[in-house]
Design a protein around this motif. Structure first.
Motif, PDB file in Angstrom:
ATOM      1  N   ALA A  33       0.816  -1.206   0.000  1.00 47.12           N
ATOM      2  CA  ALA A  33       0.000   0.000   0.000  1.00 47.12           C
ATOM      3  C   ALA A  33       0.857   1.267   0.000  1.00 47.12           C
ATOM      4  O   ALA A  33       0.404   2.328  -0.436  1.00 47.12           O
ATOM      5  N   LEU A  34       2.092   1.153   0.489  1.00 45.79           N
ATOM      6  CA  LEU A  34       2.988   2.308   0.521  1.00 45.79           C
ATOM      7  C   LEU A  34       3.853   2.421  -0.726  1.00 45.79           C
ATOM      8  O   LEU A  34       4.478   3.450  -0.959  1.00 45.79           O
ATOM      9  N   LEU A  35       3.883   1.372  -1.525  1.00 43.86           N
ATOM     10  CA  LEU A  35       4.779   1.393  -2.680  1.00 43.86           C
ATOM     11  C   LEU A  35       4.526   2.554  -3.642  1.00 43.86           C
ATOM     12  O   LEU A  35       5.485   3.144  -4.143  1.00 43.86           O
ATOM     13  N   PRO A  36       3.275   2.936  -3.937  1.00 51.00           N
ATOM     14  CA  PRO A  36       3.077   4.046  -4.875  1.00 51.00           C
ATOM     15  C   PRO A  36       3.773   5.332  -4.453  1.00 51.00           C
ATOM     16  O   PRO A  36       4.306   6.055  -5.300  1.00 51.00           O
ATOM     17  N   ALA A  37       3.808   5.618  -3.152  1.00 43.33           N
ATOM     18  CA  ALA A  37       4.477   6.841  -2.683  1.00 43.33           C
ATOM     19  C   ALA A  37       5.973   6.762  -2.937  1.00 43.33           C
ATOM     20  O   ALA A  37       6.599   7.745  -3.364  1.00 43.33           O
ATOM     21  N   MET A  38       6.570   5.598  -2.701  1.00 42.09           N
ATOM     22  CA  MET A  38       7.994   5.439  -2.945  1.00 42.09           C
ATOM     23  C   MET A  38       8.293   5.488  -4.442  1.00 42.09           C
ATOM     24  O   MET A  38       9.267   6.106  -4.872  1.00 42.09           O
ATOM     25  N   TYR A  39       7.443   4.892  -5.214  1.00 38.73           N
ATOM     26  CA  TYR A  39       7.581   4.894  -6.674  1.00 38.73           C
ATOM     27  C   TYR A  39       7.506   6.321  -7.220  1.00 38.73           C
ATOM     28  O   TYR A  39       8.355   6.739  -8.031  1.00 38.73           O
ATOM     29  N   GLN A  40       6.517   7.074  -6.776  1.00 43.68           N
ATOM     30  CA  GLN A  40       6.373   8.449  -7.264  1.00 43.68           C
ATOM     31  C   GLN A  40       7.562   9.309  -6.855  1.00 43.68           C
ATOM     32  O   GLN A  40       7.988  10.194  -7.602  1.00 43.68           O
ATOM     33  N   GLY A  41       8.101   9.063  -5.675  1.00 44.31           N
ATOM     34  CA  GLY A  41       9.293   9.797  -5.252  1.00 44.31           C
ATOM     35  C   GLY A  41      10.457   9.571  -6.193  1.00 44.31           C
ATOM     36  O   GLY A  41      11.185  10.516  -6.550  1.00 44.31           O
ATOM     37  N   LEU A  42      10.627   8.328  -6.635  1.00 41.17           N
ATOM     38  CA  LEU A  42      11.695   8.004  -7.585  1.00 41.17           C
ATOM     39  C   LEU A  42      11.454   8.668  -8.936  1.00 41.17           C
ATOM     40  O   LEU A  42      12.377   9.220  -9.549  1.00 41.17           O
ATOM     41  N   VAL A  43      10.214   8.633  -9.404  1.00 36.43           N
ATOM     42  CA  VAL A  43       9.890   9.229 -10.705  1.00 36.43           C
ATOM     43  C   VAL A  43      10.120  10.736 -10.687  1.00 36.43           C
ATOM     44  O   VAL A  43      10.740  11.310 -11.597  1.00 36.43           O
ATOM     45  N   GLN A  44       9.634  11.372  -9.632  1.00 35.30           N
ATOM     46  CA  GLN A  44       9.761  12.834  -9.557  1.00 35.30           C
ATOM     47  C   GLN A  44      11.211  13.260  -9.453  1.00 35.30           C
ATOM     48  O   GLN A  44      11.635  14.223 -10.105  1.00 35.30           O
ATOM     49  N   ARG A  45      11.991  12.550  -8.651  1.00 39.69           N
ATOM     50  CA  ARG A  45      13.405  12.907  -8.523  1.00 39.69           C
ATOM     51  C   ARG A  45      14.131  12.681  -9.850  1.00 39.69           C
ATOM     52  O   ARG A  45      15.002  13.475 -10.248  1.00 39.69           O
ATOM     53  N   SER A  46      13.783  11.630 -10.563  1.00 40.33           N
ATOM     54  CA  SER A  46      14.418  11.347 -11.853  1.00 40.33           C
ATOM     55  C   SER A  46      14.123  12.442 -12.870  1.00 40.33           C
ATOM     56  O   SER A  46      15.002  12.836 -13.649  1.00 40.33           O
ATOM     57  N   LYS A  47      12.893  12.938 -12.870  1.00 41.48           N
ATOM     58  CA  LYS A  47      12.519  13.999 -13.796  1.00 41.48           C
ATOM     59  C   LYS A  47      13.234  15.314 -13.483  1.00 41.48           C
ATOM     60  O   LYS A  47      13.565  16.081 -14.388  1.00 41.48           O
ATOM     61  N   ALA A  48      13.475  15.551 -12.201  1.00 39.15           N
ATOM     62  CA  ALA A  48      14.068  16.819 -11.782  1.00 39.15           C
ATOM     63  C   ALA A  48      15.590  16.809 -11.780  1.00 39.15           C
ATOM     64  O   ALA A  48      16.222  17.870 -11.795  1.00 39.15           O
ATOM     65  N   ASP A  49      16.198  15.629 -11.752  1.00 34.67           N
ATOM     66  CA  ASP A  49      17.642  15.519 -11.545  1.00 34.67           C
ATOM     67  C   ASP A  49      18.230  14.519 -12.545  1.00 34.67           C
ATOM     68  O   ASP A  49      18.179  13.311 -12.328  1.00 34.67           O
TER      69      ASP A  49
END
Length: 327
Positions: A287-303
């Motif tokens: 249930a927590l995986l989507p939050a961790m996944y989105q964190g990775l996606v957002q950081r990848s897009k920004a950095d």
């Protein structure tokens, strides 16, 4: 790597596989229905993945089959495995043979990764009851690095011979702590150092060819006073990859449910792990995986620099999958 209850996948697990295309699954909990039930679940998990969206890349399907009190799969088709400390009642050569048999049972059910053996060295039998994560449960292969190495590496080679990838853990060691990172925060090992003799089992395992190493969630101030191990470039890049020469998959211990990780935002946990040199983030709370996944996606897009780390980690997983016949 997303978790699934071993008794049946839920909507969160299936969404992670289908919507987020998470490529690896950890079967958690306890099953007593035997190998046919596990095989049916594995087949369901494989069938829900769209081959077109994943390029036909197959899943790593992992579990925790150590023995004793840590044995997720039970019932017909699975032996009742003794705890690690009791596994030392036979010779290392015999243990390798037995581990091969246990691994064959996992492979027959569709499991191809085992989060075992434990290579943490507990300093003494007297200290074992105070060592909450390992000694308390008899998960240690002895009380010297040499004994742990002899038996632990034999077990690893046995699993590998069955076609199931062993995952040695918990680097750089949990044998000297008193609290368990699963249920406590601030867990610290004040003793272990970068060139500690207790690293011997991990060094020998790497030299034996293991392709998976799991990192502990504890803090090791004599190694890195600032970062817990899964967020420590010193632990992962400098020690495990540099000092020991490991070039396989560095998988985290659970970084979703573990209380040790509670001070950190879920969205930052996978980011911090990959930034430190990790390869595969393990989330045992689907249930927590989507939050961790989105964190990775957002950081990848920004950095862009971080995006390259993600690409490198994904490539490493694909390389190991190629070795394992999963491409």
């Amino acid at each position: 790597m997303v978790s699934s209850p071993v008794t049946g996948a839920d909507a969160n697990t299936l969404a992670a596989l289908n919507s987020m295309h998470v490529g690896n699954v950890f079967l958690k909990g306890r099953s007593y229905d035997g190998a046919p039930a596990v095989a049916a679940l594995v087949n369901q998990l494989k069938a829900t993945v769209n081959a077109k969206s994943t390029g036909g890349v197959k899943q790593f399907v992992a579990t925790d089959q150590e023995g004793g009190l840590v044995q997720i799969m039970n019932g017909p088709g699975f032996s009742a495995m003794p705890s690690a400390i009791d596994q030392t009642g036979v010779s290392p050569a015999q243990l390798k043979t037995e581990a091969t048999s246990w691994g064959q049972q996992l492979a027959a059910a569709g499991v191809n990764v085992n989060f075992a053996p434990v290579l943490d060295t507990v300093p003494s039998a007297a200290f074992a009851p105070q060592n909450a994560p390992i000694g308390h449960f008899g998960r240690q292969y002895g009380y010297t690095p040499q004994a742990v190495s002899s038996y632990g590496v034999s077990a690893a080679l046995g699993f590998a011979a069955s076609g199931v990838a062993p995952t040695v853990k918990h680097f750089p060691g949990l044998g000297r702590v008193t609290e368990n990172t699963d249920v406590a925060s601030g867990v610290t090992d004040p003793t272990t150092s970068r060139n500690d003799p207790y690293l011997l089992p991990f060094k020998d395992a790497v030299n034996s060819g293991v392709r998976w190493v799991m990192v502990s969630n504890a803090l090791y101030p004599r190694i890195d006073a600032t970062n817990i191990a899964p967020f420590s470039p010193v632990v992962i890049n400098q020690m495990l990859r540099g000092d020991l020469g490991f070039n396989g998959i560095v998988v985290s211990d659970d970084i979703c449910d573990a209380v040790q990780l509670s001070p950190y935002a879920v969205a930052n946990r996978g980011v911090n792990f990959l930034a430190a040199g990790g390869t595969m983030a393990l989330c045992t709370n689907q249930a927590l995986l989507p939050a961790m996944y989105q964190g990775l996606v957002q950081r990848s897009k920004a950095d862009p620099a971080f995006a390259k780390l993600v690409d490198a980690a994904a490539l490493k997983v694909l390389e190991i999958k190629a070795e394992s016949g999963l491409l």
